[in-house]
Design a protein around this motif. Structure first.
Motif, PDB file in Angstrom:
ATOM      1  N   ALA A 131       0.867  -1.223  -0.064  1.00  0.00           N
ATOM      2  CA  ALA A 131       0.065   0.100  -0.041  1.00  0.00           C
ATOM      3  C   ALA A 131       0.812   1.202   0.113  1.00  0.00           C
ATOM      4  O   ALA A 131       0.784   2.172   0.621  1.00  0.00           O
ATOM      5  CB  ALA A 131      -0.861   0.210   1.186  1.00  0.00           C
ATOM      6  N   GLY A 132       2.031   1.270  -0.752  1.00  0.00           N
ATOM      7  CA  GLY A 132       2.772   2.538  -0.936  1.00  0.00           C
ATOM      8  C   GLY A 132       3.761   2.850   0.340  1.00  0.00           C
ATOM      9  O   GLY A 132       4.371   3.575   0.548  1.00  0.00           O
ATOM     10  N   ALA A 133       3.764   1.947   1.342  1.00  0.00           N
ATOM     11  CA  ALA A 133       4.605   2.062   2.456  1.00  0.00           C
ATOM     12  C   ALA A 133       5.899   1.084   2.172  1.00  0.00           C
ATOM     13  O   ALA A 133       5.763   0.222   1.587  1.00  0.00           O
ATOM     14  CB  ALA A 133       3.874   1.405   3.804  1.00  0.00           C
ATOM     15  N   TYR A 134       6.948   1.549   3.026  1.00  0.00           N
ATOM     16  CA  TYR A 134       8.303   0.985   2.905  1.00  0.00           C
ATOM     17  C   TYR A 134       8.864   1.178   4.378  1.00  0.00           C
ATOM     18  O   TYR A 134       8.740   2.195   4.967  1.00  0.00           O
ATOM     19  CB  TYR A 134       9.088   1.903   1.834  1.00  0.00           C
ATOM     20  N   LYS A 186      11.267   4.703   7.459  1.00  0.00           N
ATOM     21  CA  LYS A 186       9.844   4.351   6.899  1.00  0.00           C
ATOM     22  C   LYS A 186       9.557   5.254   5.555  1.00  0.00           C
ATOM     23  O   LYS A 186      10.325   6.233   5.729  1.00  0.00           O
ATOM     24  CB  LYS A 186       8.703   4.465   8.004  1.00  0.00           C
ATOM     25  N   GLY A 187       9.181   4.887   4.817  1.00  0.00           N
ATOM     26  CA  GLY A 187       8.748   5.593   3.756  1.00  0.00           C
ATOM     27  C   GLY A 187       7.311   5.746   3.251  1.00  0.00           C
ATOM     28  O   GLY A 187       6.572   4.555   3.488  1.00  0.00           O
ATOM     29  N   LYS A 188       6.593   6.397   2.839  1.00  0.00           N
ATOM     30  CA  LYS A 188       5.266   6.578   2.263  1.00  0.00           C
ATOM     31  C   LYS A 188       4.949   7.223   1.132  1.00  0.00           C
ATOM     32  O   LYS A 188       5.397   8.448   0.911  1.00  0.00           O
ATOM     33  CB  LYS A 188       4.280   7.136   3.339  1.00  0.00           C
ATOM     34  N   LEU A 189       4.751   6.596   0.124  1.00  0.00           N
ATOM     35  CA  LEU A 189       4.254   6.995  -1.372  1.00  0.00           C
ATOM     36  C   LEU A 189       3.283   7.457  -1.554  1.00  0.00           C
ATOM     37  O   LEU A 189       2.155   6.720  -1.420  1.00  0.00           O
ATOM     38  CB  LEU A 189       4.910   6.241  -2.422  1.00  0.00           C
ATOM     39  N   LEU A 224       7.292  11.382  -1.824  1.00  0.00           N
ATOM     40  CA  LEU A 224       7.642  10.473  -1.044  1.00  0.00           C
ATOM     41  C   LEU A 224       8.278  10.919   0.208  1.00  0.00           C
ATOM     42  O   LEU A 224       9.068  11.726   0.294  1.00  0.00           O
ATOM     43  CB  LEU A 224       9.011   9.479  -1.770  1.00  0.00           C
ATOM     44  N   SER A 225       7.444  10.398   1.591  1.00  0.00           N
ATOM     45  CA  SER A 225       7.872  11.215   2.769  1.00  0.00           C
ATOM     46  C   SER A 225       8.721  10.037   3.405  1.00  0.00           C
ATOM     47  O   SER A 225       8.390   8.899   3.290  1.00  0.00           O
ATOM     48  CB  SER A 225       6.345  11.226   3.489  1.00  0.00           C
ATOM     49  N   VAL A 226       9.736  10.534   3.803  1.00  0.00           N
ATOM     50  CA  VAL A 226      10.852   9.633   4.248  1.00  0.00           C
ATOM     51  C   VAL A 226      11.131   9.923   5.675  1.00  0.00           C
ATOM     52  O   VAL A 226      11.308  11.331   6.109  1.00  0.00           O
ATOM     53  CB  VAL A 226      12.382   9.405   3.549  1.00  0.00           C
ATOM     54  N   SER A 227      11.158   8.949   6.680  1.00  0.00           N
ATOM     55  CA  SER A 227      11.573   9.282   8.071  1.00  0.00           C
ATOM     56  C   SER A 227      12.366   8.494   8.673  1.00  0.00           C
ATOM     57  O   SER A 227      12.693   7.465   8.382  1.00  0.00           O
ATOM     58  CB  SER A 227      10.138   9.469   8.908  1.00  0.00           C
ATOM     59  N   GLY A 228      13.274   9.192   9.588  1.00  0.00           N
ATOM     60  CA  GLY A 228      14.263   8.136  10.175  1.00  0.00           C
ATOM     61  C   GLY A 228      13.806   8.331  11.905  1.00  0.00           C
ATOM     62  O   GLY A 228      13.338   9.665  12.343  1.00  0.00           O
ATOM     63  N   CYS A 229      13.725   7.262  12.622  1.00  0.00           N
ATOM     64  CA  CYS A 229      13.192   7.241  13.935  1.00  0.00           C
ATOM     65  C   CYS A 229      14.016   6.683  14.907  1.00  0.00           C
ATOM     66  O   CYS A 229      15.005   5.630  14.444  1.00  0.00           O
ATOM     67  CB  CYS A 229      11.893   6.589  14.171  1.00  0.00           C
ATOM     68  N   VAL A 230      14.044   7.034  16.251  1.00  0.00           N
ATOM     69  CA  VAL A 230      14.811   6.289  17.184  1.00  0.00           C
ATOM     70  C   VAL A 230      13.706   6.251  18.369  1.00  0.00           C
ATOM     71  O   VAL A 230      12.686   6.471  18.275  1.00  0.00           O
ATOM     72  CB  VAL A 230      15.772   7.488  17.940  1.00  0.00           C
ATOM     73  N   LEU A 231      14.054   5.315  19.359  1.00  0.00           N
ATOM     74  CA  LEU A 231      13.128   4.863  20.404  1.00  0.00           C
ATOM     75  C   LEU A 231      12.137   4.029  20.071  1.00  0.00           C
ATOM     76  O   LEU A 231      10.934   4.569  20.493  1.00  0.00           O
ATOM     77  CB  LEU A 231      12.791   6.041  21.370  1.00  0.00           C
ATOM     78  N   GLY A 232      12.184   3.325  19.147  1.00  0.00           N
ATOM     79  CA  GLY A 232      10.987   2.627  18.682  1.00  0.00           C
ATOM     80  C   GLY A 232       9.815   3.469  17.861  1.00  0.00           C
ATOM     81  O   GLY A 232       8.653   3.044  17.885  1.00  0.00           O
ATOM     82  N   GLY A 233      10.307   4.347  17.440  1.00  0.00           N
ATOM     83  CA  GLY A 233       9.499   5.583  16.694  1.00  0.00           C
ATOM     84  C   GLY A 233       8.899   6.640  17.302  1.00  0.00           C
ATOM     85  O   GLY A 233       7.711   7.204  16.876  1.00  0.00           O
ATOM     86  N   LEU A 234       9.287   6.914  18.743  1.00  0.00           N
ATOM     87  CA  LEU A 234       8.784   7.999  19.487  1.00  0.00           C
ATOM     88  C   LEU A 234       9.304   9.167  18.966  1.00  0.00           C
ATOM     89  O   LEU A 234       8.621  10.198  18.911  1.00  0.00           O
ATOM     90  CB  LEU A 234       8.898   7.697  21.242  1.00  0.00           C
ATOM     91  N   ILE A 235      10.467   9.303  18.369  1.00  0.00           N
ATOM     92  CA  ILE A 235      10.932  10.538  17.932  1.00  0.00           C
ATOM     93  C   ILE A 235      11.549  10.251  16.440  1.00  0.00           C
ATOM     94  O   ILE A 235      12.403   9.414  16.325  1.00  0.00           O
ATOM     95  CB  ILE A 235      12.465  10.907  18.745  1.00  0.00           C
ATOM     96  N   CYS A 236      10.973  10.980  15.631  1.00  0.00           N
ATOM     97  CA  CYS A 236      11.112  10.840  14.176  1.00  0.00           C
ATOM     98  C   CYS A 236      11.438  12.245  13.655  1.00  0.00           C
ATOM     99  O   CYS A 236      11.095  13.267  13.978  1.00  0.00           O
ATOM    100  CB  CYS A 236       9.881  10.221  13.431  1.00  0.00           C
ATOM    101  N   ARG A 237      12.495  12.157  12.250  1.00  0.00           N
ATOM    102  CA  ARG A 237      12.820  13.275  11.589  1.00  0.00           C
ATOM    103  C   ARG A 237      12.243  12.986  10.239  1.00  0.00           C
ATOM    104  O   ARG A 237      12.811  11.904   9.840  1.00  0.00           O
ATOM    105  CB  ARG A 237      14.099  13.512  11.922  1.00  0.00           C
ATOM    106  N   SER A 238      11.633  13.786   9.498  1.00  0.00           N
ATOM    107  CA  SER A 238      11.194  13.221   8.363  1.00  0.00           C
ATOM    108  C   SER A 238      11.370  14.560   7.139  1.00  0.00           C
ATOM    109  O   SER A 238      11.539  15.572   7.446  1.00  0.00           O
ATOM    110  CB  SER A 238       9.670  13.009   8.208  1.00  0.00           C
ATOM    111  N   GLN A 239      11.183  13.910   6.134  1.00  0.00           N
ATOM    112  CA  GLN A 239      11.417  15.062   4.893  1.00  0.00           C
ATOM    113  C   GLN A 239      10.561  14.435   3.664  1.00  0.00           C
ATOM    114  O   GLN A 239      10.453  13.065   3.449  1.00  0.00           O
ATOM    115  CB  GLN A 239      13.177  15.340   4.567  1.00  0.00           C
TER     116      GLN A 239
END
Length: 119
Positions: free
Chosen positions: A71-74, A91-94, A99-114
């Motif tokens: 479903a457009g998720a990576y 993670k990525g979502k098309l 394409l929104s790409v994010s990098g996360c730490v702490l099991g996804g609690l803190i993410c930075r995306s572009q």
């Protein structure tokens, strides 16, 4: 006559296989514009997709490796070269040509995306 038929059948089969291969390309594949102004390519590598800078200060460096989850998720990893090349779960979502790409730490609690835009 029989040889001509076999040749025609072989050519038709090769054409069909080539067309099928193009049709099977994942929608994430291609060239993308980063918010920084740099370009990136996304191409198959192994069973995943590698995100690689095409130009800019990190030209040639891979900054992500993801696999399709449906479903457009990576999901996979992303590398942040502004933080010394640190690798994060990613993670990525098309959605269309974004394409929104994010990098996360702490099991996804803190993410930075572009968001990347298809070129």
């Amino acid at each position: 006559m029989r040889r001509t038929n076999r040749l025609a059948t072989a050519l038709a089969t090769m054409t069909l296989l080539a067309a099928t291969g193009a049709a099977l390309a994942d929608p994430i594949e291609g060239r993308w514009k980063m918010p920084s102004g740099s370009d990136a390519t996304i191409a198959p590598c192994g069973g995943d997709f590698c995100l690689t800078y095409v130009n800019g200060p990190n030209k040639g460096k891979t900054f992500g490796r993801m696999r399709a989850t449906g479903a457009g998720a990576y999901e996979g990893t992303v590398t942040d070269y502004t933080r010394g090349g640190k690798e994060f779960s990613g993670k990525g979502k098309l959605s269309g040509d974004t394409l929104s790409v994010s990098g996360c730490v702490l099991g996804g609690l803190i993410c930075r995306s572009q968001s990347l835009s298809r070129i």
